[in-house]
Design a protein around this motif. Structure first.
Motif, short mmCIF file in Angstrom:
data_model
loop_
_atom_site.label_atom_id
_atom_site.label_comp_id
_atom_site.label_asym_id
_atom_site.label_seq_id
_atom_site.Cartn_x
_atom_site.Cartn_y
_atom_site.Cartn_z
N LEU A 112 5.48 -50.43 7.18
CA LEU A 112 5.35 -50.02 8.58
C LEU A 112 4.93 -48.56 8.72
O LEU A 112 4.80 -48.07 9.84
N HIS A 113 4.76 -47.87 7.59
CA HIS A 113 4.33 -46.46 7.58
C HIS A 113 5.29 -45.57 8.37
O HIS A 113 4.85 -44.71 9.15
N LEU A 114 6.58 -45.77 8.18
CA LEU A 114 7.58 -44.93 8.84
C LEU A 114 7.77 -43.63 8.08
O LEU A 114 7.74 -43.61 6.85
N ARG A 115 7.99 -42.56 8.79
CA ARG A 115 8.27 -41.29 8.14
C ARG A 115 9.64 -41.35 7.46
O ARG A 115 10.53 -42.06 7.90
N ASP A 116 9.79 -40.54 6.40
CA ASP A 116 11.03 -40.57 5.63
C ASP A 116 12.24 -40.23 6.50
O ASP A 116 13.34 -40.75 6.30
N ALA A 117 12.06 -39.33 7.48
CA ALA A 117 13.18 -38.87 8.29
C ALA A 117 13.44 -39.78 9.50
O ALA A 117 14.39 -39.55 10.25
N LEU A 118 12.62 -40.80 9.70
CA LEU A 118 12.76 -41.66 10.87
C LEU A 118 13.61 -42.88 10.53
O LEU A 118 13.32 -43.60 9.58
N ARG A 119 14.64 -43.09 11.33
CA ARG A 119 15.54 -44.23 11.12
C ARG A 119 15.69 -44.99 12.44
O ARG A 119 16.12 -44.42 13.44
N VAL A 120 15.31 -46.25 12.44
CA VAL A 120 15.42 -47.09 13.63
C VAL A 120 16.83 -47.67 13.67
O VAL A 120 17.24 -48.39 12.76
N GLU A 121 17.56 -47.37 14.72
CA GLU A 121 18.95 -47.83 14.84
C GLU A 121 19.03 -49.21 15.46
O GLU A 121 19.80 -50.06 15.03
N ARG A 122 18.24 -49.43 16.50
CA ARG A 122 18.23 -50.77 17.11
C ARG A 122 16.95 -50.93 17.92
O ARG A 122 16.23 -49.98 18.19
N GLY A 123 16.68 -52.16 18.29
CA GLY A 123 15.48 -52.48 19.05
C GLY A 123 15.08 -53.93 18.83
O GLY A 123 15.38 -54.52 17.79
N ALA A 124 14.44 -54.51 19.82
CA ALA A 124 14.02 -55.90 19.73
C ALA A 124 12.61 -56.03 20.28
O ALA A 124 12.23 -55.36 21.25
N ALA A 125 11.81 -56.89 19.65
CA ALA A 125 10.46 -57.18 20.11
C ALA A 125 10.31 -58.69 20.30
O ALA A 125 10.77 -59.47 19.46
N ARG A 126 9.70 -59.06 21.41
CA ARG A 126 9.48 -60.49 21.70
C ARG A 126 8.03 -60.70 22.10
O ARG A 126 7.45 -59.89 22.82
N LYS A 147 7.22 -57.84 24.79
CA LYS A 147 8.12 -56.80 25.30
C LYS A 147 8.90 -56.19 24.15
O LYS A 147 9.35 -56.91 23.25
N VAL A 148 9.04 -54.88 24.16
CA VAL A 148 9.91 -54.15 23.25
C VAL A 148 11.03 -53.54 24.07
O VAL A 148 10.77 -52.83 25.05
N THR A 149 12.28 -53.83 23.71
CA THR A 149 13.42 -53.38 24.50
C THR A 149 14.47 -52.71 23.63
O THR A 149 14.53 -52.93 22.41
N PRO A 163 14.10 -46.06 27.06
CA PRO A 163 15.06 -46.62 28.03
C PRO A 163 14.50 -47.79 28.82
O PRO A 163 15.23 -48.72 29.16
N ASP A 164 13.19 -47.75 29.13
CA ASP A 164 12.56 -48.85 29.86
C ASP A 164 11.73 -49.68 28.90
O ASP A 164 11.16 -49.15 27.94
N PRO A 165 11.64 -50.97 29.12
CA PRO A 165 10.88 -51.82 28.20
C PRO A 165 9.40 -51.44 28.14
O PRO A 165 8.82 -50.97 29.12
#
Length: 210
Positions: A112-126, A147-149, A163-165
Motif C-alpha cells: 500500500l506504499h505506507l510511510r514507516d511512521a504512518l499507522r492506521v488505527e481503524r477505518g472501513a471501506a465499502r 464509501k470510506v468511513t 470525520p465525514d465519509p
C-alpha cells in the motif's frame, strides 16, 4: 504457485461439481486455515489470514454464468455477489465488498506504499457495483458506489482523521462499439472531483481542493 503470488494453507470443506448438456454447476462451502501468501504482487509483505470461508453456488456455460450464492469472508474483509454475469434483460447482478483498512494496512504496508511512521488505527471501506442490461442485451450499465468511513491514523505524534465519509459514485456504459464513463464523482471533506468521457477520446476530470 507463481512469480506473482505464492500461497499455502489448509483447505477443508465440501466442493461439488457436475456437468450436464454442456452446462457446469458448482457448489461448495470451504474453509482455508492459516493462509500465507507472498510474491511480487505483494512487494516485500507477507499476507497471513488465520481463517477464511467461501460459500458458492453457480452454474453456467461459456461466458454466461448465474450466481445464486457467492460469499467470501475473512478478517480482512468480505465479498458477496448474486445475479447473472454478464447481466441479461431479465436479470441483473450485484457485487459488494468491504475491507477493514486497519487490518489490511498492518498486513500490507509495503504493498500500500505506507510511510514507516504512518499507522492506521481503524477505518472501513465499502464498494458495491450493480450491473444492468438493456431490453436487447446489447448494452450493459454498471453503477458503482463506495464509501470510506471512520478512518483514524497516526503519523508520529499527529492524529489524522476523516470525520465525514469519503464517497465514490460512477456510472459506466458498455456497448459493442464503446465503453463510456458517464459519471464519476469523489467527495471528501477536502476534495471534490468529477469526471466523464470514454476510453477512446479520454477521461476529463475536474477537481476542487479545500
Amino acid at each position: 504457485a507463481s512469480q506473482v503470488i505464492e500461497s499455502r494453507g489448509e483447505l477443508s470443506g465440501q466442493i461439488d461439481g457436475q456437468r450436464r448438456l454442456g452446462r457446469v454447476s458448482l457448489a461448495g462451502d470451504a474453509t482455508i486455515d492459516n493462509l500465507v501468501a507472498v510474491g511480487s504482487l505483494l512487494a516485500a509483505d507477507t499476507l497471513h489470514v488465520e481463517k477464511a470461508r467461501a460459500r458458492w453456488k453457480v452454474d453456467g456455460e461459456g461466458k454466461a454464468w448465474s450466481v445464486e450464492l457467492l460469499d467470501l469472508t475473512s478478517p480482512l474483509g468480505s465479498v458477496r455477489a448474486e445475479g447473472s454475469l454478464p447481466p441479461t434483460p431479465d436479470r441483473g447482478a450485484w457485487v459488494e465488498g468491504s475491507l477493514d483498512l486497519a487490518a489490511l494496512a498492518r498486513q500490507l504496508p509495503q504493498t500500500l506504499h505506507l510511510r514507516d511512521a504512518l499507522r492506521v488505527e481503524r477505518g472501513a471501506a465499502r464498494l458495491r457495483a450493480d450491473l444492468l442490461s438493456d431490453e436487447k442485451g446489447d448494452t450493459h450499465v454498471c453503477n458503482v458506489s463506495g464509501k470510506v468511513t471512520d478512518l483514524v491514523a497516526h503519523q508520529g505524534q499527529k492524529t489524522l482523521t476523516l470525520p465525514d465519509p469519503a464517497t465514490l459514485s460512477a456510472k459506466i456504459r458498455k456497448s459493442a462499439s464503446a465503453t463510456t464513463l458517464e459519471r464519476f464523482e469523489i467527495q471528501t471533506p477536502s476534495l471534490t472531483a468529477q469526471g466523464q468521457g470514454d476510453l477512446d477520446r479520454g477521461i476529463i476530470v475536474t477537481a476542487a481542493l479545500d
